[in-house]
Motif scaffolding. Structure first.
Motif, PDB file in Angstrom:
ATOM      1  N   GLU A 200       0.642  -1.280   0.114  1.00 35.57           N
ATOM      2  CA  GLU A 200      -0.078   0.055   0.069  1.00 35.57           C
ATOM      3  C   GLU A 200       0.839   1.182  -0.112  1.00 35.57           C
ATOM      4  O   GLU A 200       0.563   2.028  -0.666  1.00 35.57           O
ATOM      5  N   GLN A 220       1.405  -1.156  -7.174  1.00 34.41           N
ATOM      6  CA  GLN A 220      -0.325  -1.151  -7.302  1.00 34.41           C
ATOM      7  C   GLN A 220      -0.574  -2.402  -8.221  1.00 34.41           C
ATOM      8  O   GLN A 220      -1.562  -3.177  -8.313  1.00 34.41           O
ATOM      9  N   VAL A 223      -0.183  -5.785  -6.263  1.00 31.35           N
ATOM     10  CA  VAL A 223      -1.380  -6.166  -5.477  1.00 31.35           C
ATOM     11  C   VAL A 223      -2.568  -7.067  -6.355  1.00 31.35           C
ATOM     12  O   VAL A 223      -3.079  -7.717  -5.653  1.00 31.35           O
TER      13      VAL A 223
END
Ligand SMILES: Nc1ncnc2c1ncn2[C@@H]1O[C@H](COP(=O)(O)OP(=O)(O)O)[C@@H](O)[C@H]1O
Ligand SMILES: [Mg+2]
Length: 236
Positions: A200, A220, A223
């Motif tokens: 994150e 990103q 994830v």
């Protein structure tokens, strides 16, 4: 050539090899994380950069070869390591612990402005300045470990599992501080078992397993990576 360029790094404890040809790149201003489970080699990687374990390979920072340097010379070049388990001096005050972080600094003006910066980012340390470090809560101790590292005037801050053993809200507060430091221009290399937090907050993530980098990409995108989600985020 990246600002920090690691190529084919191997590390040993006695004769046992625990890093098997790790390569990693970090540019000035990056916030990079390395995620991996317990025993993957994350601590060994950071300790190799800081020359605290015997290792071989190619480690260059800002044009300088680090691999033959002593630990204090790595610090002098601006790589400051915030160690696993914090390693504070429990019988010294918060202020004294912070000053230990400045032990290679000679410029009094610089030390004073670093201290202002620590108290600005981590106001709890200002409130607890005269308290013994051993009497702080876990979260405050981690804040102190980060503050002490900032007193070393880092160009690159390496952080070893700052989230370890802390409640989720405290973990977020610590990651927020790290992000703020990065927003202000400090380069960050974070190693974490807490994959969700690392993904994150960082911009680019490497995945380490058994002493090797097995996956890497913008955080990103990582994830969304099914293998990462399954192995590290507990999703099916
Ligand atoms: N001081 C040591 N002596 C011998 N083996 C060690 C030592 N420290 C770590 N190891 C071994 O090296 C491997 C990597 O450990 P480490 O870098 O601490 O992993 P991580 O930080 O990802 O949990 C593990 O197999 C661990 O048992
Ligand atoms: Mg570790």
């Amino acid at each position: 050539m990246a600002w920090l360029e690691i190529k084919n790094l191997t590390a040993f404890y006695h004769a046992i090899r625990v890093l098997h040809g790790v390569s990693l790149q970090l540019e000035r201003g990056d916030f990079i994380s390395v995620i991996g489970s317990n025993g993957a080699g994350k601590t060994t990687l950071l300790r190799s950069i800081s020359r605290l374990v015997s290792s071989e390979g190619y480690v260059r920072f800002d044009g300088n070869d680090l691999i033959r340097l002593r630990p204090r010379d790595v610090i002098k070049r601006g790589i400051i390591h915030c160690p696993e388990s914090r390693l504070l001096f429990p019988n010294m005050t918060v202020y004294q612990n912070l000053m230990m972080g400045a032990f290679l600094q000679r410029d009094r003006q610089g030390i004073a402005s670093d201290l202002d910066r620590v108290f600005e980012y981590l106001p709890v340390l200002s409130i607890r300045k005269t308290q013994l470090a051993g009497t702080l809560s876990g979260g405050e101790q981690q804040m102190l470990a980060v503050g002490r590292a900032i007193m070393g005037h880092p160009r690159l801050l390496t952080l070893d599992e700052p989230s370890l053993g802390l409640a989720p809200l405290i973990v977020d507060a610590i990651f927020e501080v790290i992000r703020k430091l990065n927003d202000e221009g400090l380069s960050i290399l974070l190693v974490e078992q807490n994959a969700a937090g690392a993904l994150e907050f960082s911009n680019f993530t490497y995945v380490m397993e058994e002493g090797k980098i097995v996956n890497q990409g913008p955080s990103q995108e990582m994830v969304e990576d099914p293998s990462v989600a399954k192995a590290y985020l507990g999703m099916e």
